[in-house]
Design an enzyme around this catalytic site. Structure first.
Site, mmCIF file in Angstrom:
data_model
loop_
_atom_site.group_PDB
_atom_site.id
_atom_site.type_symbol
_atom_site.label_atom_id
_atom_site.label_comp_id
_atom_site.label_asym_id
_atom_site.label_seq_id
_atom_site.Cartn_x
_atom_site.Cartn_y
_atom_site.Cartn_z
ATOM 1 N N GLU A 92 1.290 -9.133 11.522
ATOM 2 C CA GLU A 92 1.156 -8.687 10.132
ATOM 3 C C GLU A 92 2.532 -8.509 9.492
ATOM 4 O OE1 GLU A 92 -1.082 -5.068 9.884
ATOM 5 O OE2 GLU A 92 -1.573 -5.364 7.766
ATOM 6 N N ASP A 119 0.765 -1.241 0.000
ATOM 7 C CA ASP A 119 0.000 0.000 0.000
ATOM 8 C C ASP A 119 0.804 1.304 0.000
ATOM 9 O OD1 ASP A 119 -1.633 -2.142 0.485
ATOM 10 O OD2 ASP A 119 -2.693 -1.265 2.175
#
Ligand code: GLC
Length: 416
Positions: free
Chosen positions: A388, A158
């Site tokens: 994550e 992202d």
């Protein structure tokens, strides 16, 4: 113990036929997360592994496009939700895609299941083929075999600095007010900035206002970047899809895929940056190479590319980076002034990138570095858990916990 923990994360995040990346921060089905999750399920439930991919393709659009999010059920924990995307599809989805790892995973599932799963593989084949054609129709740049991303979220990485300069062309002056949800779950220092979020939302609004017309967006979108990650991943996927086509005796499709592969093998030349000695993303609108060495720059081996000069440069870059940090592979070269240890895709190590890089290195016979990447991934998870991402200098966790794809990478690769 770790295996059991990993399995229980997948089971807890299973919503019945699809798995959420993380129950709080990402409460829907995500495209490439699901593909990796399927690999995790192969460790204990082959049928469930196939189901994960099949459910993703139930959300495929008639033009072959496979969305990056499927909103099977609404959930207030994430923004932008189905209303902001407003795709008017059934099921509701987002209007952008994500790195196409699914074909590679289907080949793996098929290798593990043999004749018994041939029908399931054959049923997915035309859908995988349609997705590849969609990329070649709408996202190839001048027929070069590259993949153009129209939104940073499509790359799956992202807030990589590769999108900073191309993103400056996005007009954010008109973005209707919105409220981020990610920063109510997680420390903002680990997340993209407000300015970046404004760009993400502006591009969602832009696509929605044009009815998610893929042909039109491909011509007009203000953000168009040939992404090194998606390009390498699609090249790899096409090779795996070709193996499926050959096994099924689908000669016409096999020929078509050989054409795509040959084109991509040439096309990647446009992404090679001789100055930095690595493959880098390139802005289609300005022609400029990003010059950033990110973890995606090391996916050439995974894509099956081999070129003695380039390989030497890439391996030297990885070795140099491996000397600068304790854990490979940081999402941005730590020598870069923009390197940030905990901010998402500007430094942290991601298990799924390591899995693809490690697998590619192994296939290319680069055993030393392949082992290092795999062992670093294993050590990170052992030390910090199924997070994550991880700080490449200390191994400290960053982002959300109990992440499905980190658990999956443990089960299918790092913990084995
Ligand atoms: C973030 C990641 C993306 C991932 C998603 C769900 O947006 O950057 O790669 O698919 O979270 O885990």
């Amino acid at each position: 113990m770790r295996d059991e923990d990993a399995r229980s994360i997948l089971i807890r995040n299973d919503r019945g036929g699809y798995t959420v990346p993380n129950g709080r921060v990402y409460p829907f089905q995500w495209n490439w997360d699901s593909a990796f999750v399927a690999l995790g399920f192969t460790a204990f439930d082959l049928d469930r592994a196939w189901r994960e991919i099949e459910s993703l393709f139930e959300a495929q659009w008639p033009d072959g496009f496979v969305p990056h999010i499927v909103f099977w059920k609404d959930d207030p924990g994430y923004f932008p939700g189905p209303d902001r995307w407003d795709t008017k599809t059934r099921p509701l989805t987002s209007g952008i895609t994500q790195p196409p790892v699914a074909a590679t995973v289907v080949r793996d599932l098929w290798m593990q299941g043999g004749e018994q799963v041939r029908d399931r593989m054959a049923a997915l084949f035309p859908k995988l083929m349609a997705w590849t054609r969609w990329f070649r129709t709408h996202r190839d740049f001048e027929g070069r075999g590259l993949v153009v991303a129209l939104h940073p979220w499509e790359t799956g990485r992202d807030n990589s600095p590769e999108w900073d300069e191309p993103g400056a062309a996005i007009d954010t002056s008109d973005v209707a007010p919105y409220q981020r949800r990610d920063t109510s779950h997680l420390d903002a220092a680990m997340r993209p900035t407000t300015a970046e979020y404004d760009r993400y939302v502006a591009l969602v609004d832009y696509g929605r206002e044009r009815g998610w017309d893929h042909a039109r967006l491909a011509r007009e979108n203000p953000f168009r970047v040939a992404d090194v990650g998606m390009t390498m991943i699609l090249l790899r996927a096409d090779r795996d899809l070709l193996a499926l086509a050959e096994a099924l005796g689908r000669d016409a499709e096999a020929e078509e895929l050989r054409g795509y592969i040959a084109r991509a093998e040439q096309g990647v030349d446009w992404l090679w940056n001789a100055e930095v000695g690595a493959y880098c993303s390139r802005d289609v609108l300005t022609g400029r190479s990003s010059g950033f060495v990110t973890s995606a720059s090391f996916l050439g081996f995974y894509a099956g590319l081999s070129d003695p000069e380039r390989d030497k440069a890439v391996l030297a870059a990885l070795t140099r980076i491996g000397e600068a940090v304790r854990y490979l592979v940081p999402s941005l070269d730590p020598h870069d002034p923009g390197f940030q240890m905990i901010r998402y895709w500007r430094g942290p190590v991601w298990a799924v990138l390591n899995y693809m890089i490690g697998r590619g290195l192994e296939e290319a016979g680069q055993e030393g570095l392949a082992r290092r990447v795999r062992e670093d991934t294993r050590d990170l998870i052992r030390q910090s858990g199924f997070y994550e991402a991880f700080d490449p200098t200390t191994g400290a966790p960053t982002g959300g916990d109990d992440f499905s794809w980190t658990a999956a990478v443990w089960l299918c690769w790092a913990g084995r």
